[in-house]
Write an enzyme that holds these catalytic residues in place. Structure first.
Site, PDB file in Angstrom:
ATOM      1  N   HIS A   1       0.022   5.072   7.567  1.00  0.00           N
ATOM      2  CA  HIS A   1       0.658   5.551   6.346  1.00  0.00           C
ATOM      3  C   HIS A   1       1.165   6.979   6.471  1.00  0.00           C
ATOM      4  O   HIS A   1       0.486   7.821   7.058  1.00  0.00           O
ATOM      5  CB  HIS A   1      -0.326   5.447   5.177  1.00  0.00           C
ATOM      6  CG  HIS A   1      -0.699   4.034   4.873  1.00  0.00           C
ATOM      7  ND1 HIS A   1      -1.760   3.414   5.471  1.00  0.00           N
ATOM      8  CD2 HIS A   1      -0.124   3.126   4.061  1.00  0.00           C
ATOM      9  CE1 HIS A   1      -1.826   2.173   5.017  1.00  0.00           C
ATOM     10  NE2 HIS A   1      -0.851   1.965   4.158  1.00  0.00           N
TER      11      HIS A   1
ATOM     12  N   ASP B   1      -2.841   8.450   8.402  1.00  0.00           N
ATOM     13  CA  ASP B   1      -3.764   7.619   9.178  1.00  0.00           C
ATOM     14  C   ASP B   1      -2.943   6.877  10.230  1.00  0.00           C
ATOM     15  O   ASP B   1      -1.871   7.342  10.601  1.00  0.00           O
ATOM     16  CB  ASP B   1      -4.562   6.682   8.253  1.00  0.00           C
ATOM     17  CG  ASP B   1      -3.660   5.758   7.446  1.00  0.00           C
ATOM     18  OD1 ASP B   1      -2.485   5.561   7.839  1.00  0.00           O
ATOM     19  OD2 ASP B   1      -4.124   5.223   6.421  1.00  0.00           O
TER      20      ASP B   1
ATOM     21  N   SER C   1       0.805  -1.215   0.000  1.00  0.00           N
ATOM     22  CA  SER C   1       0.000   0.000   0.000  1.00  0.00           C
ATOM     23  C   SER C   1       0.842   1.271   0.000  1.00  0.00           C
ATOM     24  O   SER C   1       0.331   2.344  -0.307  1.00  0.00           O
ATOM     25  CB  SER C   1      -0.900   0.012   1.230  1.00  0.00           C
ATOM     26  OG  SER C   1      -0.116  -0.083   2.393  1.00  0.00           O
TER      27      SER C   1
END
Ligand SMILES: *[C@@H]1O[C@H](CO)[C@@H](O)[C@H](O)[C@H]1NC(C)=O
Ligand SMILES: *[C@@H]1O[C@H](CO)[C@@H](O)[C@H](O)[C@H]1NC(C)=O
Ligand SMILES: *[C@@H]1O[C@H](CO)[C@@H](O)[C@H](O)[C@H]1NC(C)=O
Length: 344
Positions: free
Chosen positions: A310, A307, A42
């Site tokens: 990340h 968040d 991600s």
């Protein structure tokens, strides 16, 4: 509680790799390299998970709030940015695609409890098919592929969405951390050799950041008065300390290629001044992802984390800058990505 912390690294942020791409491609006029291929999780996924059956996605605001094109999951069709593999057209292929997939890992089953994802092995299969398609378009595919920059940023989920989830995955019952790092290293070696077999010659391998400093881990395990969860950082270091010698060894056994190790922990380590707090900037859900359509903190220059896992644009910018032009020798060794770009 198990469910609560499962999603991390399972959604994408584009900031970092697009920043890096600015250096590589848009910097000053002419592209510095003809092509740029991205593998990973991600931290680099630019939308490959958007159509997969998984909770591991981030194609909604406030993700993308500092990305000039907005929420990238919807906008990365733009020619200027390396398109995700799943939407890349034949015309896109020669300049490179992004295979990254949120929740994916070095190991095949990593992230499986979240749903579908594209493991590193499958990312390389996708690359193989891209190479085959390129051979139909180009006079000399081999020459072309040699000039590309390849980056791989993966392994976070092999901890977060595998080893650190004893109820979902057997790995922590089978292996201690040293043994697990060996297993990961063995698989990673094969994957890197595959990338070389497919023509990659300038390959940047990213070490893991200090996962124990992620707000989610801090919340889950507590820090015992320290800034971060030390034992998780130690676990990550065991892996990183295997990865660096692996890169050195590949440079010896595959002398026609250049591999380099990017030390993300070093680049993102606080240096001087007050360290920024390990707190998420957006309002997070139970699972650590931003609440859809919530308003992120106003000054994101004051946050490392967007968040619970990340990094923000500013953190990604630092990562891009220092992996491209290293400031300290440990940032990138033996080469920084800028040197890849300059040398043919
Ligand atoms: C998506 O995955 C969930 C849980 O893994 C499953 O229950 C559901 O049937 C899947 N949906 C589709 C369309 O495959
Ligand atoms: C990366 O940098 C950190 C922090 O400076 C250092 O402690 C670590 O040894 C480095 N890791 C590797 C594999 O070189
Ligand atoms: C955000 O914080 C940085 C660092 O303290 C500061 O330089 C900048 O002016 C702030 N920006 C806004 C819009 O407040």
């Amino acid at each position: 509680m198990a469910r609560k912390l499962t999603l991390f690294f399972s959604f994408f942020l584009v900031a970092w790799f697009t920043q890096l791409q600015r250096f590589l491609v848009f910097g000053h006029g002419e592209p510095k390299v003809p092509c740029y291929f991205i593998f990973g999780d991600s931290l680099v996924d630019s939308g490959n998970n958007n159509d997969l059956n998984t909770s591991a996605k981030a194609n909604y605001p406030p993700y993308g709030c500092d990305f000039p094109e907005g929420v990238s999951g919807q906008n990365l069709g733009f020619k200027n940015f390396t398109p995700p593999y799943n939407t890349a057209t034949n015309e896109d292929l020669s300049t490179g695609v992004n295979y990254g997939s949120g929740s994916a890992g070095i190991l095949e089953d990593t992230g499986c409890h979240l749903g579908d994802r594209v493991s590193l092995e499958r990312q390389l299969k996708n690359h193989e098919s891209v190479v085959t398609r390129l051979a139909l378009q180009l006079q000399n595919t081999e020459e072309h592929l040699k000039k590309c920059v390849y980056i791989i940023n993966i392994g976070n989920n092999d901890f977060i969405n595998n080893y650190l989830m004893p109820n979902n995955y057997p790995s922590s019952h089978q292996y201690n951390l040293e043994q697990y790092a060996d297993v990961l290293q063995k698989h990673y070696t094969q994957h890197l050799k595959t990338l070389h077999r497919l023509g990659g010659r300038k390959i940047a391998v990213f070490g893991l950041g200090m996962l124990g400093c992620a707000p989610a881990e801090i919340e889950k395990y507590g820090t015992n008065g320290k800034p971060c969860v030390e034992w998780i950082n130690d676990a990550v270091s065991i892996f990183n300390n295997r990865l660096k010698p692996l890169v050195d060894e590949l440079n010896v056994v595959l002398p026609d290629a250049k591999f380099t190790f990017i030390n993300m922990s070093n680049i993102l380590a606080p240096r001087g001044g007050e360290p920024l707090p390990n707190k998420p900037c957006c309002l997070v859900r139970e699972d650590g992802q931003c609440i859809p359509n919530s308003i992120p903190c106003p000054n994101r220059s004051l946050s490392v984390y967007l968040d619970s896992f990340h990094p923000t644009e500013i953190a990604n910018r630092v990562l891009a800058q220092r992996s491209y032009t290293s400031i300290y020798t440990e940032d990138a060794s033996p080469y920084d990505i800028g040197r890849f770009a300059r040398e043919s």
